[in-house]
Design a protein around this motif. Structure first.
Motif, PDB file in Angstrom:
ATOM      1  N   LYS A  69       2.216  -0.542 -11.404  1.00  0.00           N
ATOM      2  CA  LYS A  69       2.127  -1.910 -11.832  1.00  0.00           C
ATOM      3  C   LYS A  69       3.721  -2.440 -12.114  1.00  0.00           C
ATOM      4  O   LYS A  69       3.985  -3.485 -11.781  1.00  0.00           O
ATOM      5  CB  LYS A  69       1.426  -2.223 -13.413  1.00  0.00           C
ATOM      6  N   GLU A  70       4.498  -1.330 -12.530  1.00  0.00           N
ATOM      7  CA  GLU A  70       6.074  -1.979 -12.657  1.00  0.00           C
ATOM      8  C   GLU A  70       6.509  -2.253 -11.293  1.00  0.00           C
ATOM      9  O   GLU A  70       7.360  -3.199 -11.078  1.00  0.00           O
ATOM     10  CB  GLU A  70       6.749  -0.984 -13.360  1.00  0.00           C
ATOM     11  N   LEU A  71       6.268  -1.359 -10.438  1.00  0.00           N
ATOM     12  CA  LEU A  71       6.740  -1.463  -9.039  1.00  0.00           C
ATOM     13  C   LEU A  71       6.345  -2.803  -8.437  1.00  0.00           C
ATOM     14  O   LEU A  71       7.052  -3.504  -7.721  1.00  0.00           O
ATOM     15  CB  LEU A  71       6.442  -0.231  -8.314  1.00  0.00           C
ATOM     16  N   LEU A  72       4.962  -3.112  -8.367  1.00  0.00           N
ATOM     17  CA  LEU A  72       4.231  -4.184  -7.835  1.00  0.00           C
ATOM     18  C   LEU A  72       4.938  -5.477  -8.542  1.00  0.00           C
ATOM     19  O   LEU A  72       5.224  -6.555  -8.140  1.00  0.00           O
ATOM     20  CB  LEU A  72       2.849  -4.211  -7.990  1.00  0.00           C
ATOM     21  N   GLN A  73       5.127  -5.327  -9.846  1.00  0.00           N
ATOM     22  CA  GLN A  73       5.912  -6.620 -10.562  1.00  0.00           C
ATOM     23  C   GLN A  73       7.223  -6.821 -10.175  1.00  0.00           C
ATOM     24  O   GLN A  73       7.720  -7.896  -9.850  1.00  0.00           O
ATOM     25  CB  GLN A  73       5.573  -6.439 -12.174  1.00  0.00           C
TER      26      GLN A  73
ATOM     27  N   GLU B 276      -0.342   3.865  -2.521  1.00  0.00           N
ATOM     28  CA  GLU B 276      -0.751   5.189  -1.827  1.00  0.00           C
ATOM     29  C   GLU B 276      -0.530   6.610  -2.805  1.00  0.00           C
ATOM     30  O   GLU B 276      -1.268   7.208  -2.877  1.00  0.00           O
ATOM     31  CB  GLU B 276      -0.352   5.236  -0.426  1.00  0.00           C
ATOM     32  N   VAL B 277       0.634   6.179  -3.421  1.00  0.00           N
ATOM     33  CA  VAL B 277       1.237   7.454  -4.382  1.00  0.00           C
ATOM     34  C   VAL B 277       0.340   7.350  -5.330  1.00  0.00           C
ATOM     35  O   VAL B 277      -0.303   8.486  -5.594  1.00  0.00           O
ATOM     36  CB  VAL B 277       2.630   6.989  -4.755  1.00  0.00           C
ATOM     37  N   LEU B 278      -0.244   6.331  -5.834  1.00  0.00           N
ATOM     38  CA  LEU B 278      -1.249   6.406  -7.059  1.00  0.00           C
ATOM     39  C   LEU B 278      -2.499   6.925  -6.640  1.00  0.00           C
ATOM     40  O   LEU B 278      -3.205   7.748  -7.327  1.00  0.00           O
ATOM     41  CB  LEU B 278      -1.440   5.039  -7.420  1.00  0.00           C
ATOM     42  N   CYS B 279      -2.891   6.541  -5.516  1.00  0.00           N
ATOM     43  CA  CYS B 279      -4.110   6.896  -4.764  1.00  0.00           C
ATOM     44  C   CYS B 279      -4.181   8.591  -4.668  1.00  0.00           C
ATOM     45  O   CYS B 279      -5.366   9.108  -4.932  1.00  0.00           O
ATOM     46  CB  CYS B 279      -4.383   6.280  -3.546  1.00  0.00           C
ATOM     47  N   GLN B 280      -3.101   9.054  -4.345  1.00  0.00           N
ATOM     48  CA  GLN B 280      -3.189  10.557  -4.120  1.00  0.00           C
ATOM     49  C   GLN B 280      -2.989  11.173  -5.334  1.00  0.00           C
ATOM     50  O   GLN B 280      -3.598  12.322  -5.692  1.00  0.00           O
ATOM     51  CB  GLN B 280      -1.849  10.941  -3.164  1.00  0.00           C
ATOM     52  N   VAL B 281      -2.342  10.597  -6.287  1.00  0.00           N
ATOM     53  CA  VAL B 281      -2.176  11.427  -7.734  1.00  0.00           C
ATOM     54  C   VAL B 281      -3.418  11.469  -8.214  1.00  0.00           C
ATOM     55  O   VAL B 281      -3.832  12.407  -8.835  1.00  0.00           O
ATOM     56  CB  VAL B 281      -1.062  10.795  -8.515  1.00  0.00           C
ATOM     57  N   VAL B 282      -4.292  10.256  -8.389  1.00  0.00           N
ATOM     58  CA  VAL B 282      -5.513  10.435  -9.195  1.00  0.00           C
ATOM     59  C   VAL B 282      -6.614  11.014  -8.566  1.00  0.00           C
ATOM     60  O   VAL B 282      -7.704  11.430  -9.198  1.00  0.00           O
ATOM     61  CB  VAL B 282      -5.993   8.880  -9.323  1.00  0.00           C
ATOM     62  N   GLN B 283      -6.381  11.577  -7.241  1.00  0.00           N
ATOM     63  CA  GLN B 283      -7.526  12.575  -6.653  1.00  0.00           C
ATOM     64  C   GLN B 283      -7.162  13.951  -6.851  1.00  0.00           C
ATOM     65  O   GLN B 283      -7.809  14.820  -6.340  1.00  0.00           O
ATOM     66  CB  GLN B 283      -7.580  12.124  -5.394  1.00  0.00           C
ATOM     67  N   ARG B 284      -5.974  14.282  -7.518  1.00  0.00           N
ATOM     68  CA  ARG B 284      -5.514  15.715  -7.706  1.00  0.00           C
ATOM     69  C   ARG B 284      -6.439  16.435  -8.645  1.00  0.00           C
ATOM     70  O   ARG B 284      -7.005  15.846  -9.734  1.00  0.00           O
ATOM     71  CB  ARG B 284      -4.346  15.788  -8.563  1.00  0.00           C
TER      72      ARG B 284
ATOM     73  N   MET C 238       0.762  -0.997  -0.017  1.00  0.00           N
ATOM     74  CA  MET C 238       0.050  -0.032   0.192  1.00  0.00           C
ATOM     75  C   MET C 238       0.704   1.168  -0.151  1.00  0.00           C
ATOM     76  O   MET C 238       0.385   2.375  -0.485  1.00  0.00           O
ATOM     77  CB  MET C 238      -0.896   0.011   1.206  1.00  0.00           C
ATOM     78  N   LYS C 239       2.085   1.107   0.246  1.00  0.00           N
ATOM     79  CA  LYS C 239       2.735   2.307   0.362  1.00  0.00           C
ATOM     80  C   LYS C 239       3.270   2.739  -1.133  1.00  0.00           C
ATOM     81  O   LYS C 239       3.543   3.795  -1.646  1.00  0.00           O
ATOM     82  CB  LYS C 239       4.325   1.900   0.743  1.00  0.00           C
ATOM     83  N   VAL C 240       3.335   1.406  -1.879  1.00  0.00           N
ATOM     84  CA  VAL C 240       3.475   1.891  -3.360  1.00  0.00           C
ATOM     85  C   VAL C 240       1.983   2.493  -4.164  1.00  0.00           C
ATOM     86  O   VAL C 240       1.990   3.599  -4.756  1.00  0.00           O
ATOM     87  CB  VAL C 240       3.549   0.518  -4.268  1.00  0.00           C
TER      88      VAL C 240
END
Length: 518
Positions: free
Chosen positions: A389-393, A365-373, A361-363
């Motif tokens: 996706k690349e980081l999770l893979q 969370e960044v996407l979660c904050q970005v898409v709410q801008r 979720m640390k990975v």
């Protein structure tokens, strides 16, 4: 002659006296109304409640509206204070109907300013519905548009009470609100909703009904909601993580439900910080090492789950300390509950999922904050999705050893028994696995938990943010006029490689509208 003189003196006639008195009353009424308007403006701007429990004259706290108005009276001059205090009952302008009328006028003025900001530009609508504290269905409407300076703006427009949440009812209410401010549905160029059937239905959903009136109002499922659905699906898809979140909620609720326990947790954390600083294991600095409490996760805010996990990791030792203390000093029922929670926290399965979900979720969370801008564009959002996706893979392929080191360090710090990873795995009944070829602890935790969580997360992200829709949205971002359509030139070769038939299929996959190319 006396009557003649009185007739000639216009200032003493009853009409003149009446006009003077009426003018003075109008001036006083306007002054009282201004005080009410300023009180309403202040509370509306701060989002505060107006009414109080007891609004009588003898009440010590008659609600925010009346108390703010009284503060204006204390700051006014002596003459103005007399005007405010000695107002007749029908000219105080403090009744609930007057408050609602003032709020409505202020709201319409704000909406009119938003309408002027939109101008003749095209716009998108963002709509969601929820149930308020009174159990009434409320629909919120947000306008998204590009202002005259080329900046993306999102303006909250209105909340509308709806009798039900059927697609036709929602459409009629939205059209009614837009029509009040001369916003034509034909100028709509986008719709943003959640994935509920009444909103995203292909044939009878709200987006399909608007597409019948405006074929260019493309529907886009809210990216933040997509991500939350993906995270929810990943959490519920693996049994270990599902049990982990249930236990996490139990721990937070037990500690956070009592002010005494929260105070004990804060004191234990302060002692722990002092010990860590004395041992040199904790850095010091301005604003660092602030005491905090466990964060309660919310149902509709998935970011709150990450904050809850993060706070528990930070307060893990302090939480176990107060649970140990409660087992010795609390009442018998509390001792039993504290003992069960402590046993669950000290289990290796719980700690394994705690560290795993924190890293995952640390990975995200960044996407979660970005898409709410408010100002993010589609192209930038797609880049963050691909990067996530690349980081999770990468974590799934090469992150096991690093994760195991962090897990071992955490278990050593908090005296958690870590099993031998090469030993035989025992199932939940305490018996060896019933499989023919028995498995080890490492195989269970790596394959059945670690890899399963990441695979499920990647699967959900790929399903919610599939390549077809991502490529199509990336192509639409090339229509950005900045720098003379520079993005269009960079994507020109890619766009030419896509034939018309593929583009038609991609457009049809987004909704019921059939696209025709000339």
């Amino acid at each position: 002659m006396e009557k003649w003189n009185l007739l000639r003196n216009l200032d003493t006639q009853i009409e003149s006296v009446f006009v003077k008195r009426t003018t003075k009353e109008v001036e006083h009424n306007r002054f009282r109304l201004k005080a009410a308007i300023e009180a309403a403006r202040l509370l509306a701007n701060q989002g505060q409640a107006f009414r109080g429990h007891d609004e009588s004259e003898s009440s010590l706290n008659a609600g925010n509206f009346r108390q703010v108005r009284k503060s204006f009276e204390r700051m006014a001059s002596d003459d103005d204070r007399v005007v405010l205090e000695n107002a007749p009952g029908n000219a105080k302008y403090t009744s609930p109907p007057v408050q609602k009328e003032l709020l409505n006028i202020l709201g319409n003025r704000v909406r009119q300013m938003i309408r002027e900001e939109v101008g003749d530009a095209k716009f998108c609508i963002l709509v969601d519905e929820a149930v308020d504290a009174a159990g009434k269905e409320q629909m919120s409407i947000v306008l998204r548009f590009v202002d005259r300076y080329g900046f993306i703006r999102e303006r909250f427009f209105k909340i509308v009470s709806v009798p039900n949440t059927t697609s036709l009812t929602l459409k009629l209410e939205i059209v009614k609100v837009l029509g009040m401010f001369n916003l034509q549905v034909e100028n709509m160029r986008g719709q943003g909703y959640d994935g509920a059937s009444n909103m995203s239905g292909v044939w009878n959903g709200l987006q399909a009904l608007f597409l019948e009136d405006c074929p260019y109002a493309y529907y886009v499922h809210c990216f933040a909601h997509r991500l939350q659905l993906a995270l929810n699906g990943a959490a519920k898809g693996v049994h270990d993580t599902y049990r982990f979140f249930s236990t996490l909620l139990l721990v937070v609720n037990f500690v956070d439900s009592s002010a005494k326990r929260k105070g004990a947790l804060k004191a234990a954390r302060e002692d722990e910080i002092q010990d860590l600083i004395a041992l040199g294991n904790l850095q010091t600095g301005t604003g660092s090492n602030q005491t905090c409490t466990l964060q309660r996760p919310a149902t509709t805010r998935w970011s709150s789950h990450f904050r809850s996990i993060k706070s528990l990791i930070e307060l893990f030792g302090s939480t176990m300390t107060i649970l140990d203390h409660m087992m010795d000093t609390a009442t018998l029922p509390i001792q039993g509950e504290a003992s069960g929670i402590l046993r669950a926290m000290r289990s290796f399965e719980f700690v394994f999922c705690l560290i795993l979900m924190h890293r995952v979720m640390k990975v995200t969370e960044v996407l979660c904050q970005v898409v709410q801008r408010k100002s993010i564009d589609i192209g930038e959002a797609m880049k963050f999705v691909d990067h996530t996706k690349e980081l999770l893979q990468y974590m799934r392929d090469d992150g096991w050893d690093d994760f195991l080191m962090v897990l071992a360090s955490f278990c050593e710090t908090h005296n958690i028994d870590m099993p031998d990873m090469s030993s035989r795995w025992l199932d939940g009944t305490g018996r060896p696995s019933q499989q023919k070829n028995f498995i080890t602890h490492e195989h269970h935790f790596r394959v059945e938990v670690f890899n399963a969580v990441l695979d499920f997360q990647l699967s959900e992200l790929n399903k919610r943010f599939n390549e077809r829709s991502c490529e199509l949205l990336t192509l639409t971002s090339t229509l950005d006029p900045h720098d003379k359509f520079s993005l269009f030139e960079t994507q020109k070769e890619f766009a030419e490689a896509v034939d018309n038939e593929t583009v038609i299929n991609d457009f049809e996959a987004l909704g019921p509208r059939r696209v025709k190319f000339s």
